[in-house]
Design an enzyme around this catalytic site. Structure first.
Site, PDB file in Angstrom:
ATOM      1  N   HIS A  59       0.895  -1.163   0.000  1.00  0.00           N
ATOM      2  CA  HIS A  59       0.000   0.000   0.000  1.00  0.00           C
ATOM      3  C   HIS A  59       0.932   1.211   0.000  1.00  0.00           C
ATOM      4  O   HIS A  59       2.010   1.152   0.608  1.00  0.00           O
ATOM      5  CB  HIS A  59      -0.817   0.101   1.281  1.00  0.00           C
ATOM      6  CG  HIS A  59      -1.709  -1.062   1.570  1.00  0.00           C
ATOM      7  ND1 HIS A  59      -1.296  -2.155   2.275  1.00  0.00           N
ATOM      8  CD2 HIS A  59      -3.018  -1.269   1.278  1.00  0.00           C
ATOM      9  CE1 HIS A  59      -2.310  -3.005   2.399  1.00  0.00           C
ATOM     10  NE2 HIS A  59      -3.360  -2.497   1.795  1.00  0.00           N
ATOM     11  N   ASP A  62       2.505   1.811   3.295  1.00  0.00           N
ATOM     12  CA  ASP A  62       3.444   0.799   3.814  1.00  0.00           C
ATOM     13  C   ASP A  62       4.873   1.229   3.507  1.00  0.00           C
ATOM     14  O   ASP A  62       5.817   0.885   4.224  1.00  0.00           O
ATOM     15  CB  ASP A  62       3.262  -0.565   3.128  1.00  0.00           C
ATOM     16  CG  ASP A  62       1.886  -1.162   3.338  1.00  0.00           C
ATOM     17  OD1 ASP A  62       1.227  -0.800   4.315  1.00  0.00           O
ATOM     18  OD2 ASP A  62       1.500  -2.011   2.499  1.00  0.00           O
ATOM     19  N   MET A  93       2.274  -5.652  -8.051  1.00  0.00           N
ATOM     20  CA  MET A  93       0.980  -5.064  -7.688  1.00  0.00           C
ATOM     21  C   MET A  93       1.181  -3.944  -6.675  1.00  0.00           C
ATOM     22  O   MET A  93       2.101  -3.996  -5.870  1.00  0.00           O
ATOM     23  CB  MET A  93       0.109  -6.184  -7.092  1.00  0.00           C
ATOM     24  CG  MET A  93      -1.237  -5.778  -6.572  1.00  0.00           C
ATOM     25  SD  MET A  93      -1.227  -5.174  -4.870  1.00  0.00           S
ATOM     26  CE  MET A  93      -1.869  -6.584  -3.982  1.00  0.00           C
ATOM     27  N   GLU A 186     -11.253  -6.226  -4.931  1.00  0.00           N
ATOM     28  CA  GLU A 186     -11.164  -7.288  -3.916  1.00  0.00           C
ATOM     29  C   GLU A 186     -12.401  -7.266  -3.033  1.00  0.00           C
ATOM     30  O   GLU A 186     -12.547  -6.405  -2.169  1.00  0.00           O
ATOM     31  CB  GLU A 186      -9.898  -7.088  -3.078  1.00  0.00           C
ATOM     32  CG  GLU A 186      -9.747  -8.180  -2.035  1.00  0.00           C
ATOM     33  CD  GLU A 186      -8.464  -8.044  -1.229  1.00  0.00           C
ATOM     34  OE1 GLU A 186      -7.507  -7.407  -1.704  1.00  0.00           O
ATOM     35  OE2 GLU A 186      -8.441  -8.579  -0.109  1.00  0.00           O
ATOM     36  N   LYS A 188     -15.090  -8.265  -0.077  1.00  0.00           N
ATOM     37  CA  LYS A 188     -15.051  -8.745   1.315  1.00  0.00           C
ATOM     38  C   LYS A 188     -16.404  -8.451   1.949  1.00  0.00           C
ATOM     39  O   LYS A 188     -16.937  -7.356   1.758  1.00  0.00           O
ATOM     40  CB  LYS A 188     -13.926  -8.031   2.081  1.00  0.00           C
ATOM     41  CG  LYS A 188     -13.705  -8.592   3.483  1.00  0.00           C
ATOM     42  CD  LYS A 188     -12.494  -7.965   4.161  1.00  0.00           C
ATOM     43  CE  LYS A 188     -12.244  -8.620   5.512  1.00  0.00           C
ATOM     44  NZ  LYS A 188     -11.096  -8.038   6.227  1.00  0.00           N
ATOM     45  N   GLU A 222     -10.154 -13.275  -2.570  1.00  0.00           N
ATOM     46  CA  GLU A 222      -9.341 -13.732  -1.431  1.00  0.00           C
ATOM     47  C   GLU A 222      -9.990 -14.934  -0.760  1.00  0.00           C
ATOM     48  O   GLU A 222     -11.193 -14.931  -0.472  1.00  0.00           O
ATOM     49  CB  GLU A 222      -9.164 -12.593  -0.419  1.00  0.00           C
ATOM     50  CG  GLU A 222      -8.398 -13.079   0.818  1.00  0.00           C
ATOM     51  CD  GLU A 222      -7.977 -11.987   1.770  1.00  0.00           C
ATOM     52  OE1 GLU A 222      -7.425 -10.970   1.309  1.00  0.00           O
ATOM     53  OE2 GLU A 222      -8.198 -12.162   2.983  1.00  0.00           O
ATOM     54  N   HIS A 225     -11.943 -14.151   2.404  1.00  0.00           N
ATOM     55  CA  HIS A 225     -13.153 -13.332   2.273  1.00  0.00           C
ATOM     56  C   HIS A 225     -14.359 -14.129   1.787  1.00  0.00           C
ATOM     57  O   HIS A 225     -15.458 -13.965   2.312  1.00  0.00           O
ATOM     58  CB  HIS A 225     -12.882 -12.143   1.354  1.00  0.00           C
ATOM     59  CG  HIS A 225     -11.801 -11.227   1.880  1.00  0.00           C
ATOM     60  ND1 HIS A 225     -11.354 -10.135   1.202  1.00  0.00           N
ATOM     61  CD2 HIS A 225     -11.091 -11.265   3.035  1.00  0.00           C
ATOM     62  CE1 HIS A 225     -10.410  -9.526   1.910  1.00  0.00           C
ATOM     63  NE2 HIS A 225     -10.231 -10.202   3.031  1.00  0.00           N
ATOM     64  N   ASP A 250      -5.570 -13.458  -3.737  1.00  0.00           N
ATOM     65  CA  ASP A 250      -5.046 -13.368  -2.371  1.00  0.00           C
ATOM     66  C   ASP A 250      -5.247 -14.719  -1.695  1.00  0.00           C
ATOM     67  O   ASP A 250      -6.378 -15.130  -1.399  1.00  0.00           O
ATOM     68  CB  ASP A 250      -5.787 -12.282  -1.573  1.00  0.00           C
ATOM     69  CG  ASP A 250      -5.231 -10.885  -1.845  1.00  0.00           C
ATOM     70  OD1 ASP A 250      -4.349 -10.748  -2.715  1.00  0.00           O
ATOM     71  OD2 ASP A 250      -5.686  -9.936  -1.169  1.00  0.00           O
ATOM     72  N   ASP A 260     -12.013 -12.305  10.580  1.00  0.00           N
ATOM     73  CA  ASP A 260     -11.093 -12.329   9.439  1.00  0.00           C
ATOM     74  C   ASP A 260      -9.710 -12.792   9.912  1.00  0.00           C
ATOM     75  O   ASP A 260      -8.973 -12.032  10.524  1.00  0.00           O
ATOM     76  CB  ASP A 260     -11.025 -10.903   8.872  1.00  0.00           C
ATOM     77  CG  ASP A 260     -10.070 -10.766   7.713  1.00  0.00           C
ATOM     78  OD1 ASP A 260      -9.742 -11.796   7.084  1.00  0.00           O
ATOM     79  OD2 ASP A 260      -9.660  -9.630   7.430  1.00  0.00           O
ATOM     80  N   ASP A 262      -6.968 -14.399   8.171  1.00  0.00           N
ATOM     81  CA  ASP A 262      -5.752 -14.123   7.383  1.00  0.00           C
ATOM     82  C   ASP A 262      -4.564 -15.011   7.769  1.00  0.00           C
ATOM     83  O   ASP A 262      -3.433 -14.539   7.876  1.00  0.00           O
ATOM     84  CB  ASP A 262      -5.329 -12.650   7.533  1.00  0.00           C
ATOM     85  CG  ASP A 262      -6.187 -11.709   6.704  1.00  0.00           C
ATOM     86  OD1 ASP A 262      -6.752 -12.149   5.692  1.00  0.00           O
ATOM     87  OD2 ASP A 262      -6.267 -10.515   7.075  1.00  0.00           O
ATOM     88  N   ASP A 292      -1.830 -13.022   1.018  1.00  0.00           N
ATOM     89  CA  ASP A 292      -2.299 -11.905   1.836  1.00  0.00           C
ATOM     90  C   ASP A 292      -2.678 -12.468   3.197  1.00  0.00           C
ATOM     91  O   ASP A 292      -3.848 -12.648   3.515  1.00  0.00           O
ATOM     92  CB  ASP A 292      -3.489 -11.204   1.183  1.00  0.00           C
ATOM     93  CG  ASP A 292      -3.866  -9.960   1.966  1.00  0.00           C
ATOM     94  OD1 ASP A 292      -3.034  -9.501   2.764  1.00  0.00           O
ATOM     95  OD2 ASP A 292      -4.985  -9.454   1.797  1.00  0.00           O
TER      96      ASP A 292
HETATM   97  C1  GCO Z   1      -7.943  -7.389   4.475  1.00  0.00           C
HETATM   98  C2  GCO Z   1      -7.627  -7.255   3.016  1.00  0.00           C
HETATM   99  C3  GCO Z   1      -6.393  -6.474   2.735  1.00  0.00           C
HETATM  100  C4  GCO Z   1      -6.215  -6.154   1.272  1.00  0.00           C
HETATM  101  C5  GCO Z   1      -5.089  -5.227   1.085  1.00  0.00           C
HETATM  102  C6  GCO Z   1      -4.765  -4.963  -0.358  1.00  0.00           C
HETATM  103  O1  GCO Z   1      -8.841  -8.121   4.763  1.00  0.00           O
HETATM  104  O2  GCO Z   1      -7.299  -6.742   5.297  1.00  0.00           O
HETATM  105  O3  GCO Z   1      -7.523  -8.539   2.502  1.00  0.00           O
HETATM  106  O4  GCO Z   1      -5.282  -7.156   3.229  1.00  0.00           O
HETATM  107  O5  GCO Z   1      -5.998  -7.303   0.517  1.00  0.00           O
HETATM  108  O6  GCO Z   1      -5.408  -4.040   1.718  1.00  0.00           O
HETATM  109  O7  GCO Z   1      -5.648  -4.099  -0.875  1.00  0.00           O
HETATM  110 MN    MN Z   2      -6.647  -9.292   0.706  1.00  0.00          MN
HETATM  111 MN    MN Z   3      -8.268 -10.164   3.997  1.00  0.00          MN
END
Ligand code: GCO
Ligand code: MN
Ligand code: MN
Length: 392
Positions: A59, A62, A93, A186, A188, A222, A225, A250, A260, A262, A292
């Site tokens: 990002h 970041d 990306m 993306e 979610k 993702e 998600h 992702d 969530d 991850d 991700d």
């Molecule tokens: C989340 C998202 C993020 C995005 C990222 C890229 O649930 O936090 O998946 O990780 O993928 O911000 O845009």
């Molecule tokens: Mn993501």
């Molecule tokens: Mn995510």
């Protein structure tokens, strides 16, 4: 066991990538503070390259801290680029952080305040420039704050108008600047908002049809998600592929019905992870396999690198399983029983035409006889289970 295949070393054609925010995740959660110190992006680049990754994504914030002066920006970018040049790591990306700063608390592209929306679009333009400067040709749009808790506060149809306007503006910007860049939405369902706009792959695919330049916009589905929505991630990816809209992916791990998570790829839902890998491999998809995910909060820096290796290794192991699946005589025989070959036969060899309609009407069927067939799914599924459990 010394060939790269046998040791499941990362293969270049798999294009494994990680975000600076993934390895740099400091373990903060809604209940507890950071458990790891800040990780310098330059160190992340060196370690990711050493461990066999292909690329690193970020990002805007970041890499360049929010509010940095242009001199600070240039100096950070210079150091980062030097690390990329030294290691050969790519930046396939880029994306914009439109969720951390308080200004985005009511949304970014869909905030009710037009000034907030205009600021979000400007921030995205600048992040597109940064991505383009470092070679990114995929731009991910994750609408972290696009949504609501108070249902009365927004008209969802108007929010979608504003969302479309912002995506169109970003496409126009890329065209005007002459960048080779496409956008990947993306979806979610929730987190951080109570309900988010474009909650699933299906919603996003439909939204793309309403855009000014639909060819410039695809999907970044993702694992976590779709799983949070109780949906089958493999099917979401398959449908995105079917529409030629899989622009990015992702990969991580998630159990349905939980927050969530991850997690490291394959750490939950190994069977689902297998079918995703099999799909990507069978389809010959050339894109990035982006992880991700973030390391458990319990980890120190060594745990972060174990996490990186774990994501890639699991993918390679599952790709090897997919290869075994293709060569396993029992599985292949069971696929014939299940009718996988027959699935390829068109329902109407004469097409959706008058002749095709007549052909179907004039055919006779014996539903009882057709219903007697067994499809052997119990055997097939058990064979796949045993393949995954390592006994075949
Ligand atoms: C989340 C998202 C993020 C995005 C990222 C890229 O649930 O936090 O998946 O990780 O993928 O911000 O845009
Ligand atoms: Mn993501
Ligand atoms: Mn995510």
């Amino acid at each position: 066991m010394s060939t790269p295949e046998a040791s499941f070393a990362p293969q270049p054609e798999h294009h494994f990538t990680f975000g600076l925010w993934t390895v740099g995740n400091r373990g903060r959660d809604p209940f507890g503070f950071e458990t790891r110190p800040v990780l310098d992006p330059v160190r992340s680049v060196h370690k990711l390259a050493e461990l066999g990754a292909y690329g690193v994504n970020f990002h805007d914030d970041d890499l360049v801290p929010f509010g940095a002066t242009s001199a600070e920006r240039d100096s950070v970018v210079k150091g980062f680029r030097a690390a990329l040049d030294e290691t050969g790591l790519r930046v396939p990306m880029a994306t914009t952080n439109l969720f951390s700063q308080p200004v985005f608390k009511d949304g970014a592209f869909t905030a009710n305040d037009p000034k907030v929306r205009r600021f979000a679009v400007k921030k995205t333009f600048e992040a597109i420039d940064l991505g383009a400067e470092l070679g990114a040709n995929i731009y991910v749009m994750w609408g972290g704050r696009e949504g609501l808790e108070c249902e009365a506060a927004k008209d969802v149809r108007v929010a979608l108008d504003r969302y479309r306007e912002a995506v169109d503006l970003c496409c126009a910007y890329v065209r005007e600047r002459g960048y080779e860049m496409v956008f990947a939405l993306e979806p979610k369902p929730n987190e951080p908002r109570g309900d988010m706009f474009l909650p699933t792959v299906g919603h996003a695919l439909a939204f793309i049809n309403e855009l000014q330049w639909p060819d410039m916009v695809g999907l970044n589905p993702e694992f976590a998600h779709e799983t949070m929505s109780g949906l089958n991630f493999t099917h979401a990816v398959a449908q995105a592929l079917w529409h030629s809209k899989l622009f990015h992916i992702d990969l991580n791990a998630q159990r349905a019905g939980k927050y969530d998570q991850d997690f490291r790829f394959g750490s939950e839902g190994i069977r689902d992870a297998f079918y995703v890998v099999k799909l990507l491999e069978d389809s010959g998809w050339q894109g990035m396999r982006h992880f991700d995910a973030h390391p458990y909060r319990t980890e120190d820096e060594q745990g972060v690198w174990d996490f990186v290796t774990g994501c890639m290794r699991t993918y390679e192991i599952l790709a090897d399983k997919a290869e075994r699946f293709r060569h396993d005589a029992d599985i292949q025989e069971a696929l014939i029983v299940a009718g996988l070959g027959e699935q390829q036969i068109p329902t109407s060899p004469l097409g959706a035409t008058s002749a095709g309609i007549d052909d179907i009407i004039s055919s006779s069927f014996d539903p009882q006889a057709l219903a007697e067939r067994g499809y052997g799914h119990e055997r097939l599924d058990q064979l796949v289970t045993e393949l995954l459990l390592g006994v075949r």
